[in-house]
Design an enzyme around this catalytic site. Structure first.
Site, PDB file in Angstrom:
ATOM      1  N   HIS A  84       0.822  -1.215   0.000  1.00 15.46           N
ATOM      2  CA  HIS A  84       0.000   0.000   0.000  1.00 15.46           C
ATOM      3  C   HIS A  84       0.857   1.267   0.000  1.00 15.46           C
ATOM      4  O   HIS A  84       0.375   2.331  -0.361  1.00 15.46           O
ATOM      5  CB  HIS A  84      -1.050  -0.019   1.114  1.00 15.46           C
ATOM      6  CG  HIS A  84      -0.564   0.304   2.491  1.00 15.46           C
ATOM      7  ND1 HIS A  84      -0.217  -0.646   3.419  1.00 15.46           N
ATOM      8  CD2 HIS A  84      -0.383   1.493   3.116  1.00 15.46           C
ATOM      9  CE1 HIS A  84       0.146  -0.067   4.537  1.00 15.46           C
ATOM     10  NE2 HIS A  84       0.060   1.234   4.385  1.00 15.46           N
ATOM     11  N   ASP A 210       1.226  -7.649   2.342  1.00 14.70           N
ATOM     12  CA  ASP A 210       1.330  -6.206   2.069  1.00 14.70           C
ATOM     13  C   ASP A 210       2.796  -5.767   1.895  1.00 14.70           C
ATOM     14  O   ASP A 210       3.369  -5.128   2.772  1.00 14.70           O
ATOM     15  CB  ASP A 210       0.656  -5.445   3.211  1.00 14.70           C
ATOM     16  CG  ASP A 210       0.333  -4.008   2.818  1.00 14.70           C
ATOM     17  OD1 ASP A 210       0.897  -3.526   1.821  1.00 14.70           O
ATOM     18  OD2 ASP A 210      -0.471  -3.377   3.524  1.00 14.70           O
ATOM     19  N   SER A 636       3.970   2.235   8.454  1.00 19.92           N
ATOM     20  CA  SER A 636       3.787   1.249   7.401  1.00 19.92           C
ATOM     21  C   SER A 636       5.082   1.068   6.642  1.00 19.92           C
ATOM     22  O   SER A 636       5.732   2.045   6.273  1.00 19.92           O
ATOM     23  CB  SER A 636       2.719   1.699   6.429  1.00 19.92           C
ATOM     24  OG  SER A 636       1.492   1.264   6.887  1.00 19.92           O
TER      25      SER A 636
HETATM   26  N1  ARG Z   1      -4.553   0.347   7.561  1.00 17.83           N
HETATM   27  C1  ARG Z   1      -3.258   0.351   6.976  1.00 17.83           C
HETATM   28  C2  ARG Z   1      -2.677   1.761   7.080  1.00 17.83           C
HETATM   29  O1  ARG Z   1      -3.156   2.569   7.777  1.00 17.83           O
HETATM   30  C3  ARG Z   1      -3.269  -0.191   5.586  1.00 17.83           C
HETATM   31  C4  ARG Z   1      -3.983   0.638   4.571  1.00 17.83           C
HETATM   32  C5  ARG Z   1      -3.997   0.136   3.166  1.00 17.83           C
HETATM   33  N2  ARG Z   1      -4.990  -0.867   2.916  1.00 17.83           N
HETATM   34  C6  ARG Z   1      -6.279  -0.625   2.529  1.00 17.83           C
HETATM   35  N3  ARG Z   1      -7.085  -1.651   2.361  1.00 17.83           N
HETATM   36  N4  ARG Z   1      -6.760   0.576   2.332  1.00 17.83           N
HETATM   37  O2  ARG Z   1      -2.172   2.410   6.231  1.00 17.83           O
HETATM   38  N1  GLU Z   2      -1.084   1.263   7.627  1.00 20.27           N
HETATM   39  C1  GLU Z   2      -0.474   2.313   8.374  1.00 20.27           C
HETATM   40  C2  GLU Z   2       0.469   3.172   7.526  1.00 20.27           C
HETATM   41  O1  GLU Z   2       0.247   3.363   6.356  1.00 20.27           O
HETATM   42  C3  GLU Z   2       0.220   1.745   9.536  1.00 20.27           C
HETATM   43  C4  GLU Z   2      -0.791   1.231  10.449  1.00 20.27           C
HETATM   44  C5  GLU Z   2      -0.988   2.143  11.619  1.00 20.27           C
HETATM   45  O2  GLU Z   2      -1.571   3.225  11.474  1.00 20.27           O
HETATM   46  O3  GLU Z   2      -0.521   1.718  12.662  1.00 20.27           O
HETATM   47  O4  GLU Z   2       1.399   3.757   8.013  1.00 20.27           O
END
Ligand code: ARG
Ligand code: GLU
Length: 701
Positions: A84, A210, A636
């Site tokens: 991502h 990921d 991330s």
């Molecule tokens: N929650 C994770 C972060 O904050 C992954 C986000 C990407 N994935 C998604 N399905 N949108 O960035």
């Molecule tokens: N998916 C998040 C990012 O893009 C990390 C997950 C979180 O927020 O801890 O940095």
């Protein structure tokens, strides 16, 4: 006796939740927390973790394109980050013919690696405490002193930046170096890299692969350079060996990366405002967008590619906010906040000096919040409407400079440059734009925006303008008609300027923006400034009056260390999360009817073969695991590092119950999620057939 001991050990290994450490620590202060890391099991010396004299872990970690984190895993500049995090780069190289989102991408050699225009990675060379030099002298002079010191220390490719920590109570200078020739090396298909999609996002159990692979290029002297076909793979000072060792609950784990922002000191008034007013409204706005965007994407491949990145970004924060509010409520965060605020005041009452400085600060903060909530609310919804919602507004305003200053640009000789910029801008815009979808979003969001924001903070007659003329934006605007716009920019004349100044999209955007600048921004600005002063005093009080509490500085996109252990959790009564998932879970979730849970035929084939190579543990192929590290957005792509400095996984998320940790960390429930490095390797090796990449890496068994 031996049996008895084993039983005790077994009991402990199922006792989740006893290992979490709150905090994101500043690496240069390693001596302060290194001994605590040792009690958690680290075997590395402080110098091996952070040093300015020798190669240390920090030299293998970069901020990835300003937002995420990435780590070096070979001496040829190979970088791992999340899928991502590389998503928009993968998307920008994708088309209907070469759909790397759908099919993945694996370069076979250096010449097939794809340059990513505009992408950069940032190394941290040094973090220096400059609090005294900056804070000595009058408060008004702070900005000047910062500028001067940054200027003195910015040399060649090294950039010096001074940032405030602990709400203006401390200042650190970060010396960094950017590399700008970054190339895409490999990415799994979304059916691996985004498996679970938005349905599984922020949730455990998780099965997302990921990750994506990039490479840093440098000039022939191994120095930072802009893209050139002659550049060569960068040879880093340090790269991370990769651990193929089995993992167990209780193993030391640290996350070393660039967390974005946390809000641990938020006063109760503001927390209440976020939980009950601001976030619910933003959630509703985003819900409307997602409800229109997702079906449009599922129905049309072109829209799917065009909106993939935008949709993921919008849905990500939307879902996190829902989780945060839920978690804060469940754990009675408001009561805890208020409880601490009382304790703070009681403490302040103990000494005259504290009383004058700190006793009233919480009430002042909470009063200020009440007075100014409407400005902050209007500002947040403006952001949702103008920057997140319909896309034409922000885009249309980018023609303002040409429309208003073209004579000046002409006189300065920069007119052609501006026209070229706009030509590029519109090309990028239309590549990922669907007018009908944008119009649907506009029509759905506008009434909501109107109903939420006080009329005196909006442009006069906005409702009327929208109802009477809204459709004209999409039917008549030249800015939204690519053919006409290109013709008009190519044959630029005064007429073009006239057309822009009368363009319905431009006018609508301008009216909105002007009203915001006149009616909301000044009120909000004045308030933000007062709040900043009060927050500084409030945190100063915490530091002064509670010296025994280990207070960590809120995340601010600078390099930090979070440490803890591999661990599951029991986030709610009667519920226990295992600390890892396996490839079997992917097959269980597989659903050809659901776009979030598709698999490729190749993946299913490989699964049936069960050839896990060196990557399994007790015959199981782990996919993801959790640990008790305090992380946030920006972490991330961060390396999850074991006790000996080896890479064990790539951090990419938190569990649903952990999302609240941006405001309040709760050790029984807060867990970060990483993709297991052995799964990453299995995908690169067996799925991608890119064994040449595996050969670049160093392994520890
Ligand atoms: N929650 C994770 C972060 O904050 C992954 C986000 C990407 N994935 C998604 N399905 N949108 O960035
Ligand atoms: N998916 C998040 C990012 O893009 C990390 C997950 C979180 O927020 O801890 O940095």
């Amino acid at each position: 006796m031996k049996k008895f001991l084993l039983i005790i050990i077994a009991c402990f290994s199922f006792q989740f939740g006893s290992y979490a450490v709150e905090g994101m620590w500043i690496p240069s202060l390693i001596d302060m927390f290194h001994s605590d890391m040792e009690t958690y099991g680290i075997n590395l010396s402080a110098e091996e973790i952070y040093s300015t004299n020798q190669a240390s872990l920090k030299d293998a970690i970069v901020q990835f394109n300003g937002g995420c984190t990435a780590e070096l895993v070979s001496d040829k500049g190979l970088l791992l980050t999340n899928h991502h995090c590389g998503f928009s780069a993968i998307q920008s190289h994708s088309s209907l013919e070469n759909d790397y989102l759908q099919h993945g991408f694996w370069s076979k050699n250096h010449s097939e690696e794809l340059p990513c225009t505009g992408m950069r990675v940032t190394f941290v060379k040094e973090i220096r405490d400059v609090t005294e030099a900056i804070m000595v002298g009058d408060a008004d002079g702070i900005n000047d002193r910062i500028k001067a010191m940054e200027g003195e220390n910015t040399k060649g490719s090294l950039l010096a930046k001074i940032k405030s920590f602990n709400q203006g109570n401390q200042y650190y200078m970060l010396i960094t170096e950017d590399f700008n020739d970054i190339r895409l090396v490999g990415a799994p298909p979304s059916a691996i890299g985004k498996f679970g999609g938005d349905t599984d996002n922020w949730l455990w159990p998780r099965h997302t692969g990921d990750f994506s692979v990039f490479r840093i290029y440098a000039d022939s002297k191994n120095e930072s350079a802009q893209y050139s076909a002659d550049n060569v793979p960068y040879k880093p000072i340090k790269s991370l060996p990769i651990s193929l060792k089995p993992k167990n609950v209780g193993d030391f784990a640290m996350v070393y990366g660039f967390p974005g922002s946390t809000f641990q000191h938020t006063a109760s008034g503001k927390l209440d405002f976020y939980m009950n007013e601001e976030r619910p409204a933003r959630i509703e706005m985003r819900q409307k967008i997602i409800d229109l965007m997702s079906p449009a994407m599922n129905a049309n491949d072109q829209i799917r590619i065009q909106y993939a990145s935008k949709q993921a970004r919008i849905a990500n924060a939307w879902k996190k906010w829902i989780g945060q509010i839920g978690g804060l409520k469940e754990t009675h965060a408001m009561d805890k906040k208020k409880g601490f605020e009382e304790e703070y005041m009681a403490k302040a009452a103990e000494k005259t000096e504290w009383k004058t400085k700190y006793f009233g600060v919480i009430n002042e903060l909470n009063e200020l919040q009440k007075e100014n909530a409407k400005y902050e609310f209007a500002r947040s919804l403006f952001i949702e409407y103008f920057y997140v919602g319909p896309e034409f507004m922000n885009y249309a305003l980018s023609f303002a400079n040409l429309a208003n200053n073209y004579e000046k640009l002409e006189a300065e000789g920069t007119l052609q440059e501006e026209l070229d910029n706009l030509m590029r801008k519109q090309k990028g815009f239309f590549k990922n734009y669907n007018k009908a979808l944008d119009q649907d979003i506009f029509n759905a969001l506008t009434p909501l925006y109107l109903s939420y924001v006080d009329a005196d903070l909006l442009p006069e007659n906005l409702a009327n303008t929208w109802q009477r003329n809204g459709y004209k934006i999409y039917e008549k605007s030249m800015l939204l008609n690519q053919e006409k716009l290109e013709a008009s920019l190519t044959k630029f004349s005064k007429k073009t300027v006239k057309k822009i100044l009368k363009d319905p999209a431009y006018l609508y955007a301008l009216t909105l923006y002007r009203a915001y600048a006149a009616k909301v921004a000044p009120g909000y600005g004045a308030y933000a400034e007062k709040e900043e002063d009060l927050m500084k005093r409030y945190v100063e009080g915490k530091l002064a009056m509670f010296p025994k509490r280990k207070i960590w500085a809120d995340a601010n996109s600078t390099l930090r260390i979070a440490y803890g252990k591999v661990d599951g959790s029991s986030p709610r009564d009667g519920m226990q999360y295992n600390h890892y998932t396996t490839i079997d879970g992917i097959m269980q979730k597989y659903d050809p009817e659901n776009p979030d849970f598709q698999l490729t035929a190749r993946f299913i084939d490989l699964y049936k073969k069960s050839d896990w190579g060196d990557y399994a543990q007790d015959d199981e192929l782990w996919v993801c695991f959790t640990a008790s590290n305090h992380t946030t957005g920006g972490n991330s792509g961060s390396p999850m590092i074991d006790a000996d400095g080896n890479l064990m996984g790539i951090n990419f998320d938190r569990s649903w119950e952990s999302t609240m940790s941006d405001f309040m960390f709760d050790e029984s429930r807060c867990r970060n999620i990483a993709v297991d490095i052995r799964y990453v390797l299995w995908v690169i090796d067996k799925y991608g057939g890119a064994s040449h990449l595996i050969e670049e890496m160093k392994f520890v068994k």
